[in-house]
Design a protein around this motif. Structure first.
Motif, short mmCIF file in Angstrom:
data_model
loop_
_atom_site.label_atom_id
_atom_site.label_comp_id
_atom_site.label_asym_id
_atom_site.label_seq_id
_atom_site.Cartn_x
_atom_site.Cartn_y
_atom_site.Cartn_z
N GLN A 1 0.84 -1.21 0.00
CA GLN A 1 0.00 0.00 0.00
C GLN A 1 0.87 1.26 0.00
O GLN A 1 0.58 2.24 -0.67
CB GLN A 1 -0.93 0.01 1.22
N THR B 1 7.90 6.30 12.22
CA THR B 1 7.19 6.56 10.97
C THR B 1 7.93 5.94 9.78
O THR B 1 9.15 5.77 9.83
CB THR B 1 7.07 8.08 10.67
N GLU C 1 8.03 6.63 5.51
CA GLU C 1 7.56 7.57 4.50
C GLU C 1 7.79 7.01 3.11
O GLU C 1 8.85 6.47 2.81
CB GLU C 1 8.31 8.91 4.62
N SER C 2 6.77 7.13 2.27
CA SER C 2 6.96 6.88 0.85
C SER C 2 7.17 8.25 0.21
O SER C 2 7.22 9.26 0.91
CB SER C 2 5.74 6.16 0.28
N VAL C 3 7.30 8.29 -1.12
CA VAL C 3 7.58 9.57 -1.78
C VAL C 3 6.56 10.63 -1.36
O VAL C 3 6.91 11.74 -1.00
CB VAL C 3 7.59 9.39 -3.31
N LYS C 4 5.28 10.25 -1.36
CA LYS C 4 4.25 11.25 -1.12
C LYS C 4 3.55 11.18 0.23
O LYS C 4 2.76 12.05 0.54
CB LYS C 4 3.17 11.13 -2.22
N ALA C 5 3.79 10.12 1.03
CA ALA C 5 2.98 9.99 2.24
C ALA C 5 3.80 9.58 3.46
O ALA C 5 4.85 8.96 3.33
CB ALA C 5 1.87 8.98 2.00
N VAL C 6 3.29 9.95 4.62
CA VAL C 6 3.90 9.56 5.89
C VAL C 6 2.93 8.64 6.61
O VAL C 6 1.74 8.92 6.66
CB VAL C 6 4.10 10.80 6.80
N ARG D 1 4.14 1.48 -0.90
CA ARG D 1 5.05 1.45 -2.06
C ARG D 1 6.28 2.34 -1.83
O ARG D 1 6.24 3.30 -1.10
CB ARG D 1 4.37 1.91 -3.34
N GLU D 2 7.34 2.02 -2.48
CA GLU D 2 8.52 2.89 -2.57
C GLU D 2 8.83 3.60 -1.25
O GLU D 2 8.82 4.83 -1.17
CB GLU D 2 8.28 3.95 -3.64
N VAL E 1 10.88 5.29 1.35
CA VAL E 1 12.15 5.99 1.16
C VAL E 1 12.78 6.43 2.48
O VAL E 1 13.89 6.93 2.51
CB VAL E 1 11.99 7.22 0.24
#
Lengths: 377, 139
Positions: B40, B64, B66-71, B42-43, B45
């Protein structure tokens, strides 16, 4: 929720998200992969959620010059420019690209969030001008084909010689046997085109689907990827381009946003001129800057920025992990006296302070990436 | 290893509804995020993890990812004291995507109230059913 002409295709192949009332693709394979396809080769985006407004009439140019800050009289037919449209206080109502299709015919492309607002504003301000304003958003589909291999991809299926179309120039053409309008513009920092498919109404999306599939087929040898809003956002942020609603809105002026290159004070009059002129003379209290994280952390919208003494000096308006550079980057507004490039500031990330450096846009090395790159793909 | 519609749910683990797994290893437990969670997100980082010696409380955030766009918050499946932190996922967060039940483990915790708290977690069979319902709801 509203849908674009390509909704049925996206639904089957993409992770969807809600944006500005539209159900749109967030990613197909993943943000990083799509992002790097555009930086290194080519990608295609469905951007039909944005608006398309046609302004025609004897007064089209003078009307536009009154409502927007840039100067459309410098445009010859088949050329385009970026502008903002301000209210009387100099606050930004929207930012967009305006193309001159003919001497008395212009195309304006509002942000999805602002489609109705812009249209109503334009109609209200058109009183006394001999112009016709028509919203053709639901009749015309729009794609962005972006990346160093965008021209090579489109040329395979396009009747116009695209090597002759310079940046911010446009042409009508047949693409995959469909009538289109192409402008060499985009929102990724890369070379590329925005493609308007004229005859593609929402209830008869045949032409839109045909062009989309043909571009994907033509781009196959270059490793083209369909790209979602996720990559669109990370790409524009790396390039230092504003997102309306995040980095600019009615409470920011183009001078604060460092978009003064689109404000032409030499024009006789335009909405917001007096306020902006006053702000120019007095100087802005805050300005938009780029932040590059020094510490291993990702800045996000709304995070507070402090100076060394812990005093609040600004706020992040957009932030992400840069898929290309592999560190956190952000746009922020910082009080002018602290906004010097090279300054080190603290970003408050979940109650901890992380150091960041103020850097110029774009975030990437413009000799290696973006439309000014010196190396070929 | 069982796959529920493409999501791995290994046997012998306990699962929380915050998408974490827990494995009992003697008097300690090893925890991490599930395959469903990493797919869910993804990626991934970036992973922010606490230091050894820190205490965790069941159902409360301890870090936490974090993906590219979400925490996303990491929520502790048990209460206890952190004995070990997987520092490798901090330098190579992609391990969370590549091997969530193996090299992508996050913490080793000395639990303080394990027997009682296990009742709040799902065993393998319950986790399989829960995954099925998640997929049905399209979450």
């Amino acid at each position: 929720m509203r849908k674009t002409q390509l909704y049925e295709i996206h639904k089957k192949t993409a992770k969807m998200t809600e944006f500005a009332g539209f159900e749109m693709p967030l990613w197909y394979k993943g943000i990083t992969e799509e992002h790097l396809a555009v930086r290194n080769s080519v990608g295609i985006f469905d951007v039909s959620h944005m608006g398309r407004v046609i302004i025609t009439g004897k007064d089209a140019a003078s009307f536009l010059n009154y409502v927007i800050t840039n100067d459309v009289t410098v445009l010859t037919p088949n050329s385009a420019l970026y502008s903002v449209m301000c209210n009387e206080n100099g606050g930004i109502i929207d930012d967009f690209v305006v193309s001159r299709l003919e001497e008395e015919k212009f195309l304006l492309v509002p942000n999805a969030t602002n489609r109705e607002k812009d249209f109503n504003w334009l109609v209200t301000k058109a009183e006394g001008f001999n112009v016709k304003i028509e919203d053709v958003s639901d009749k015309v589909a729009m794609f962005a084909v972006q990346g160093p291999n965008a021209e090579r991809t489109l040329q395979k299926i396009c009747t116009a010689d695209l090597s002759k179309i310079e940046r911010f120039k446009c042409t009508t053409a047949r693409l995959a046997d469909v009538d289109v309008f192409l402008s060499r513009t985009g929102y990724t920092g890369e070379d590329g085109f925005e493609v308007y498919v004229w005859n593609a109404p929402l209830d008869k999306p045949y032409n839109a689907v045909k062009v989309w599939n043909a571009v994907l087929e033509a781009g196959k040898p270059f490793g083209i990827e369909p790209c979602g809003l996720g990559a669109r956002d990370t790409l524009r942020l790396e390039a230092g381009l504003c997102l309306y609603g995040n980095d600019i809105d009615e409470n920011t002026t183009p001078l604060e946003a460092r978009l003064s290159f689109v404000v032409k004070f030499q024009k006789d009059s335009f909405i917001g001129k007096n306020t902006l002129l006053k702000q120019k003379e007095e100087g802005v209290k805050r300005r938009r800057v780029g932040l590059q994280m020094i510490e291993h952390a990702i800045p996000r919208q709304g995070f507070k920025i402090c100076n060394e003494k812990g005093e609040d000096i600004g706020q992040v308006t957009s932030g992400t992990f840069s898929p290309l550079l592999k560190y956190g980057i952000a746009m922020a507004y910082i009080q002018t006296q602290h906004a010097q490039e090279g300054n080190i500031v603290n970003v408050e990330i979940r109650r901890k302070m992380a150091k960041a450096k103020i850097v110029p846009f774009p975030f990437y090395d413009a000799e290696k990436y973006g439309y000014k790159r010196k190396t070929s793909a | 290893m069982v796959k529920v519609d493409g999501y791995e749910v290994p046997e012998g683990l306990y699962y929380s509804k915050d998408f974490e797994w827990l494995k009992i290893e003697g008097d300690k437990v090893r925890v991490g995020i599930t395959d469903y969670a990493q797919k869910q997100l993804r990626e991934i980082v970036y992973a922010e993890l606490p230091s050894p010696g820190t205490t965790t409380k069941q159902n409360e955030p301890y870090g936490t990812v974090e993906s590219v766009k979400a925490v996303s918050d990491l929520v502790a499946p048990v209460s206890g004291t952190i004995e070990e932190v997987n520092t490798e996922v901090q330098s190579k967060p992609e391990l969370l995507n590549e091997d969530p039940y193996g090299k992508g483990w996050l913490l080793i915790i000395k639990p303080s109230n394990l027997q009682a708290e296990l009742a709040n977690l799902m065993d393998f069979n319950a986790a399989v059913e829960w995954h099925k319902s998640l997929i049905k709801e399209g979450k």
